[in-house]
Each structure stands twice: as C-alpha cells, then as structure tokens.
Write an enzyme that holds these catalytic residues in place. Sequence first.
Site, PDB file in Angstrom:
ATOM      1  N   GLU A  55     -11.678  33.052  47.946  1.00  0.00           N
ATOM      2  CA  GLU A  55     -11.859  32.675  46.550  1.00  0.00           C
ATOM      3  C   GLU A  55     -10.969  33.509  45.653  1.00  0.00           C
ATOM      4  OE1 GLU A  55     -16.180  31.587  44.845  1.00  0.00           O
ATOM      5  OE2 GLU A  55     -16.051  32.958  46.513  1.00  0.00           O
ATOM      6  N   ASP A 112     -16.019  34.520  52.236  1.00  0.00           N
ATOM      7  CA  ASP A 112     -16.669  34.796  50.970  1.00  0.00           C
ATOM      8  C   ASP A 112     -16.818  36.306  50.893  1.00  0.00           C
ATOM      9  OD1 ASP A 112     -18.276  33.777  48.638  1.00  0.00           O
ATOM     10  OD2 ASP A 112     -19.758  35.051  49.620  1.00  0.00           O
ATOM     11  N   ASP A 149     -23.929  32.938  51.457  1.00  0.00           N
ATOM     12  CA  ASP A 149     -22.536  33.311  51.688  1.00  0.00           C
ATOM     13  C   ASP A 149     -21.886  32.441  52.764  1.00  0.00           C
ATOM     14  OD1 ASP A 149     -22.912  35.244  49.787  1.00  0.00           O
ATOM     15  OD2 ASP A 149     -23.337  36.831  51.236  1.00  0.00           O
TER      16      ASP A 149
END
Length: 418
Positions: free
Chosen positions: A271, A183, A353
């Site tokens: 992501e 992340d 996170d």
Amino acid sequence: MLRSHAGAARFAWNWGLAKCKERYAAEAKWYSAIDLHRLWNAAKKADPALAWWGENSKCAYQEAFRDLDRALSDFIKSKKGQRKGRRLGFPKAKKRGKCKDSFRFGAGVMRCSGTTVTLPRLGTIRTHESTRKLTRRLEKGTARILSATVSRTAQRWFVSFTVEVQRAIPDRHRRPGTAIGIDLGVKTLLTGADNTGNAIEVPGPRPLRAALRKLRRASRAHSRKAPGSANRRKHAGRLARIHARTANVRADALHKATSDLAGRYETIVAENLNVTGMLANRRLARAVADQGFGTARRMLSYKAAWNGGQLVIADRWYPSSKTCSACGWRKPSLTLAERIFTCEACGLVMDRDVNAARNLLGLAASGAESINACEAQVRPVPDGHRAVKQEPGIADADNAGTAGSHGPAATRELTHAH
Ligand SMILES: [Zn+2]
C-alpha cells in the site's frame, strides 16, 4: 580528530550560511558551493582567528558548502512547488550539541582492508565491525568508492561509503510468477497473502519490544532530572544509546523480512501509506514510527529490483482494509480496533490484515502487469479486480502447478493472473 572534523563541517556550514544570507537579503541570490570555497580560501588566510583551518581536511569544508548549496536550492524549489514532500524552510545554523556530528570526504584516499578503513587526513582507523564485504568488492574491482560520510550516533562513530557497484541483476526473478500482497501492520511487522493462498505473518521482533520498554523507562527517568544538571546530561547519554540500539534492532528485523520477501516473490504489492499523515495522528504515531513503514517500502523497492522482481505500490486511496477479498463488498467504515473483517454480503470472516493483503495481491493480478517497479501507482480496475477475485489462491495454485504441461492456454492464464 573526528570531533574536530565534525566541528569544521559545522563551522563551514554556518560561515557559508551567514555569507549567503547577506547576499540573499541584498540580491535574492546566494553563493554556489564553488563561490563559497573561493571566499573561504581567501578568508581563512586573511583572518588570524581562523588559523585552525589547517587541522582538518579541506574536504570537510568543501562538502559542507556543497550541502549548504543543495539545502538552499531545495528551499527555493520547495517554495516554488517544484519539490515533493513537506515545505522546507530556509536552512538554519547548526548548533553544537544540537545537530548531528557529521562530515564527508568526496575525494582522496578512501579504502578499507577487512578490519580497517583509511580516510584522507584521518589515516587508517580500526573498525568495530568487519569491512570484508566491501573490501572484497574493491579488490575484485566491482565497486568504486565515491564518497565517505562519517557521523556520530550516541557515543559511536560510523562511516558510510557511497559506492558505485557493478551488480549482476537477473533478467527474470528465480521464482517467476510468484506474487504477494503485503499489509504493513500496526500489530505485526507485516502480513502477507501470496498467490498460492498462503498467509504469512511476520511478528515484530521480540528484542524490539524489550528495547521499547527500556526506552520508555529511560525517557521517564531522563525527564525527571533537573534541566541543565550533570545528572540530566548523564541520562541523556543513556537515553541516546537506547534509542540507537532500538533503531538498530528495528532496521535488522526489517532487513531480514524484506530480503526474504524479495527473494521469494517476483511481484510484491504494498500500500502507499501516507506515513507523514499517519504520524500526525498522535494515537497512531508511535506504532507507525516503531514499525518503520517508509523504511520497509524503500528496502522492498531496491531489493525487489536486485532480484529481478518488482514492487507495485497501490494507490493511496485504495480501500484495501475495507473491501471484502472474496466478493468485493465494501464496508462503510472500519476502525483500527476491529481486528477481524466480517463481510455482510458473502459472510467472509478473516483476519483484517490478511484480508487487506489478499486485496492488494488481487490488485496486482487485475492489471498491474505493465507497472514497472518502484514508485509506480496502480489504480484498481473494478471489473478486472473482481474477475480474479474468486478464490484467487486455489485457482492460482492450480495454474502454477500445471502451466508447463497444459500448453499455451494455461501459460497465458498464468501470465495474466500474475
Ligand atoms: Zn464478501
């Protein structure tokens, strides 16, 4: 001579742009780079005002025409919707002091010797940094220089080579089966959760924070100086140097973190952030730009490939932060200020996170095996996702440790889980 070449490239761009604009207005067509080069060769001899052309390598003009050609065709493609990214406008004229000083050599003698670079027309120039790595490759014959771009940032000149390299890429990563979900955070540089249940946190580098403080101070000082004054010019130079240093510190931290990850994990799941969209959010923009999300992703992509691994990019709309990594429950809304994720279904309490990173890891396990590197998009498969979700860390750790002795079943399990 460097400044003269940069000026020549800028002049050629503007000269070619004017010619193309004339033709575009009349025939909705422009001149190709080759056409422009031919026109230029005729014009430079005919016009005494252009007598200075011989002071610079002909490459500087030629490559500027090529850049212009590409900019024009990108503009058309963007207009027709054939090009990804934001809409491009018609190429603009370059203004001295407002544009980046840069020029390129696409042919001629280009080499380096460990402490120097040799370029057409400019000759041999001593470099501040060592060029040993490239020199060694050139000597061994595992690299070939295709072009050299010279550019200026703050008061320093840089040369960057486009090089064709023979690279030995392993068939399989040296640590097969390892996976990590990452992340890219606003608070930390990145947070990861790997397949053995470890959470990894890479904080933003200290020197970056110091550089950013300096940058803020310098930019306030600069904005207080009267426009057009010598004092303002002086402060602009100082500001530019601090900007350059900040960028270097940031790039260095990103390189270190991404090299480390790519060496340690075969599969990296990240992501797909809408960076442009995030930059449009004024309150987020600074933090996002500071961490260099886009750069980090690009580095991970090619470094994973060099190591025989892969980077998997999750779908942009996958709610990695809002989903519980233990039971799959989804939080209706989550503000950036909430640093701790609390699940209302199973009671999981976890750093926000780390939770997001675990979800991304689970995504890879759930059916992303067939995804091949780079820009592949993975849509979460709800069922598969939940199936590997139960305490993924512990289960995976067992498999990893005993796969060899448990025969085909365990091996298959391992392959599936990663
Ligand atoms: Zn839960």
